[in-house]
Design an enzyme around this catalytic site. Structure first.
Site, PDB file in Angstrom:
ATOM      1  CB  THR A 142      11.653 -44.152 -47.402  1.00  0.00           C
ATOM      2  OG1 THR A 142      12.114 -42.816 -47.176  1.00  0.00           O
ATOM      3  CG2 THR A 142      10.231 -44.110 -47.924  1.00  0.00           C
ATOM      4  CB  THR A 145      20.977 -47.207 -50.102  1.00  0.00           C
ATOM      5  OG1 THR A 145      20.346 -47.727 -48.938  1.00  0.00           O
ATOM      6  CG2 THR A 145      19.922 -46.914 -51.147  1.00  0.00           C
ATOM      7  N   GLY A 159      -3.350 -21.832 -38.259  1.00  0.00           N
ATOM      8  CA  GLY A 159      -2.306 -21.028 -38.884  1.00  0.00           C
ATOM      9  C   GLY A 159      -1.063 -20.923 -38.036  1.00  0.00           C
ATOM     10  NE  ARG A 194      -6.281 -19.579 -31.127  1.00  0.00           N
ATOM     11  CZ  ARG A 194      -7.302 -18.766 -31.397  1.00  0.00           C
ATOM     12  NH1 ARG A 194      -8.051 -18.282 -30.428  1.00  0.00           N
ATOM     13  NH2 ARG A 194      -7.561 -18.455 -32.658  1.00  0.00           N
ATOM     14  CB  SER A 226      14.090 -51.895 -50.540  1.00  0.00           C
ATOM     15  OG  SER A 226      13.566 -50.689 -50.040  1.00  0.00           O
ATOM     16  N   GLY A 280      24.706 -40.702 -45.487  1.00  0.00           N
ATOM     17  CA  GLY A 280      24.918 -39.719 -44.437  1.00  0.00           C
ATOM     18  C   GLY A 280      26.365 -39.700 -43.986  1.00  0.00           C
ATOM     19  CD  GLU A 301      18.613 -48.064 -40.211  1.00  0.00           C
ATOM     20  OE1 GLU A 301      18.459 -49.290 -40.225  1.00  0.00           O
ATOM     21  OE2 GLU A 301      19.726 -47.522 -40.126  1.00  0.00           O
TER      22      GLU A 301
END
Length: 770
Positions: free
Chosen positions: A563, A288, A542, A459, A294, A327, A565
């Protein structure tokens, strides 16, 4: 070294056998276990040098005991324990001590019953996590008394049986991963400083390589196992842990490793593969660019061949052509660089080259510039960087030349003459990355659902009428509607991706079809991941917003999955193009009119054949039938395909430029891809149920299938109503039936999520352990 022979098992070895037998019963000893065992063994004064060597040899993860060795151990254990009287207080350590004393009793030597020896062995047993249940399992394994732990009697099926279904043919390697990932080294931790996180992840990657887990996809002659399916299964299991580790593992052994293996030839394999999968050669995948995300086909980085010295000049023309978001960029010593290959005056398109980045001291080489991408939304344990090349010269041998090469005369050669076809062939060799990303997205979704559903089962809030008891929040239909359809969808995509991985590794589908399926399943699976984690976070209120309960990391770490691969929207367009070309040739090769002709020839009568199927039938038997699901899903896919073709024909007949026609139908292409992937996932789910042997699991999966299918139809009810496939009475009946099936599935929620068998420390959310 004492030979692995039963007659040479000394008291010092016999005393350890129960610990070793149980420790290896899951086919793995973790790094922490190994370090502790070796230290204790070496410190024991009562062991001989040969005994220490024997015990250390059989705790080496690179040399696990084989079936023959296990038989020797089991036989010895049976011989020395057949007359033992065991109570509910007998431990694994007691077993070993009694065995050692039994063969020592008539000879002078060490007292295996003394306090110090027992304490030392108990220390190992405790660190290994062995308990009374371990003894029960142990005695069962060797054929003695004992019972396996009971499963939850409130559920209609045994979650362990369902886990067998989910793991499929990769049960052994997945259990090995579960045991390894339960080691403290892989515990989920928070690192405020990215450099600390990156260093920890790098150490984890090297540990996995030391365990041999990086070698499964590669040839045996280079230290691998040639088991691509196992590699994918390992990657899937890493989706339960720190996703920075998962991605860095994937970059090193997936993208970089596969670039060498799939795009290179023997000389590259021989030189680099073994060092790569041992993590001795760290690499990155530089495709990239900042200016071309892309649009890989039009990358700007150039690779210019100079025949005078048979070298290739790698050049970044400007800042925008820098490799982006790479990466492993800050740790790697080499990059697989994609660049436009110029030979003479001809640009032969994008090819891949191995470009050294750093010297043996870790310093950048001349002409290499790397910048840290800095902090990101998530995955801060991955060292993403930007890379530029300024007149970097490499040997022509560094061209990965499986599909193209330079001859001794300096001429370019390729068995694939068409540049576009060659380009897509090269990218197709790396399709496993998309399969794997889809799977780790589903693994992350399983973690989120496990946390949210466990919390919902415990819960309580608001009183039940006048009883004074509070209601578990899962009892509220709104809560069931939020989470259970997502659980069904995650199961569905698990089977869809599992089926695709099996076809990929077995080679039972054509390359173009695999590429189409991988693009669509990756896109929809990772969109599903984003939706699941967000809904689970909200369903926990929460508490879900607290960092300690995992949703923050799960959400931030997986967000990029949509987004990388391949951008999901672009991938869905590729799916539609693949369908329109009937999986034969690339959309661009044939041209729009040729594609349209193929399409219309194939489907010109199909519209009339796909009449609505019982559009007013609201009978429960009909609505729960696989026949109805298949027809509804196929009808939507086929009608979308026909509608797309007719629109394109209309625009082209008007004389519209083909590219402009493509833009006009872009949204319809995504709709077609969406319908296609839904139908593929449905079929995979149905096939998985057909292959399930346990009748209770089969029934439990049928419930989830109905929820998945009916929820998908309800989600698209506007389309079905517009196309007169069903009327309002049927869509209302479907909505009511979904509510009933959600209630049916509620009783089994614990078993459904326990079947994922995620190691407890990887769930690591207080609200999941109430």
């Amino acid at each position: 070294m004492i030979k692995p022979d039963k007659k040479n098992l000394t008291p010092g070895i016999i005393g350890f056998l129960p610990l070793f037998y149980v420790g290896w019963s899951d086919s793995v000893l973790s790094p922490s276990e190994i370090r502790l065992i070796h230290k204790k063994i070496n410190d024991f004064p009562f062991l001989t040098k040969d005994e220490k060597a024997y015990l250390i040899h059989w705790s080496d993860p690179k040399n696990p005991p084989d079936a023959h060795q296990f038989r020797i151990w089991r036989s010895a254990i049976r011989d020395y324990t057949h007359d033992f009287s065991m109570t509910d207080k007998t431990t694994i350590v007691d077993m070993g001590l009694m065995m050692a004393n039994k063969i020592q009793r008539h000879a002078d030597g060490h007292d295996w019953g003394n306090r110090e020896t027992k304490a030392a062995l108990e220390d190992i047993s405790y660190s290994l996590g062995l308990s009374q249940e371990s003894l029960n399992a142990f005695t069962t394994l060797i054929g003695g008394p004992g019972q396996l732990p009971a499963f939850c009697r409130e559920c209609s099926f045994d979650h362990r049986e369902m886990s067998l279904v989910l793991d499929g043919s990769y049960r052994e390697i997945k259990n090995k991963m579960r045991t390894l990932l339960a080691d403290p080294m892989f515990a989920i931790r928070h690192f405020p400083v990215k450099e600390d996180h990156r260093q920890h992840v790098l150490e984890q990657v090297k540990t996995l390589a030391n365990q041999g887990l990086s070698a499964y996809a590669f040839p045996e002659k280079y230290g691998g196992f040639e088991k691509a399916g196992h590699h994918i299964a390992i990657f899937e299991m890493l989706g339960f842990t720190d996703l920075s580790l998962t991605i860095k593992f994937g970059v090193q052994f997936g993208l970089f490793g596969n670039a060498i293996y799939m795009l290179g030839t023997e000389k590259h394999h021989r030189k680099y593969l073994e060092a790569m999968h041992k993590a001795e050669l760290l690499g990155c995948f530089a495709m990239t660019e900042t200016g071309h995300g892309s649009d890989v086909k039009n990358l700007e980085t150039t690779a210019t061949y100079d025949h005078a010295d048979r070298r290739v000049l790698i050049q970044s023309p400007d800042e925008q052509s820098g490799k982006e978001y790479i990466g492993n960029a800050l740790h790697a010593s080499m990059a697989a660089v994609f660049a436009q290959f110029h030979v003479g005056d001809v640009n032969h398109g994008v090819h891949c080259f191995l470009v050294p980045l750093r010297d043996s001291s870790g310093l950048l080489l001349e002409g290499i510039r790397i910048e840290d991408c800095g902090y990101k939304m998530g995955l801060n344990g991955v060292d993403n960087g930007r890379i530029w090349f300024d007149k970097v010269r490499i040997p022509v041998e560094n061209l990965l030349d499986k599909y193209a090469s330079i001859g001794s005369d300096g001429k370019y050669n390729s068995s694939i003459k068409n540049d576009s076809k060659r380009f897509f062939t090269m990218l197709g060799a790396l399709v496993v990355g998309r399969i794997s990303v889809g799977l780790i997205g589903i693994s992350a979704s399983k973690t989120a659902l496990t946390i949210a559903l466990r919390y919902s089962l415990e819960r309580r809030q608001f009183e039940k009428g006048r009883t004074g008891e509070e209601t578990p929040i899962i009892d509220y239909p709104s809560h069931q509607k939020r989470l259970i359809p997502l659980l069904a969808r995650v199961y569905a995509y698990h089977f869809g991706l599992q089926n695709l991985a099996e076809h990929y590794t077995a080679g039972t589908k054509e390359t173009r079809e695999i590429e189409t399926l991988a693009a669509g399943l990756k896109a929809k699976a990772t969109w599903l991941t984003t939706a699941v984690i967000q809904e689970c976070r909200e369903a926990c209120g929460g508490k879900g917003y607290l960092h300690e309960n995992r949703f923050a990391d799960l959400k931030n770490d997986t967000d990029v999955f949509t987004t990388f691969e391949g951008d999901n929207t672009v991938l869905m367009q590729l799916v539609a193009k693949g369908l329109m070309t009937d999986f034969k040739q690339s959309f661009h090769d044939d041209g729009y009119r040729a594609v349209l002709q193929i399409l219309l020839t194939r489907v010109k009568h199909e519209l009339h054949e796909n009449n609505p199927f019982s559009k007013r039938n609201t009978d429960t038997t009909h609505l729960l039938s696989t026949e109805f699901y298949r027809h509804a899903f196929q009808y939507r896919k086929n009608k979308s395909l026909i509608a797309l073709g007719l629109r394109m024909r209309k625009y082209l007949k008007r004389g519209m430029d083909p590219y402009q026609a493509f833009l006009r139908v872009q949204i319809h292409m995504i709709d077609l891809a969406d319908a296609f992937v839904d139908s593929i996932v449905l079929e995979a789910f149905v096939n998985a149920i057909d292959q399930t042997m346990d009748p209770k699991c089969k029934d439990a999966l049928r419930r989830l299938l109905s929820i998945y299918a009916l929820s998908t139809i309800e989600e698209n009810k506007g389309w079905y109503l517009e196309n007169d496939y069903m009327d309002g009475s049927k869509t209302k009946a479907i909505r009511r039936l979904i509510s009933k099936k959600l209630l049916d599935a509620k009783q089994d929620l614990k078993a459904y999520i326990d079947a994922f068998e995620i190691p407890g420390q990887l769930i690591n959310a207080p609200i999941a352990h109430l």
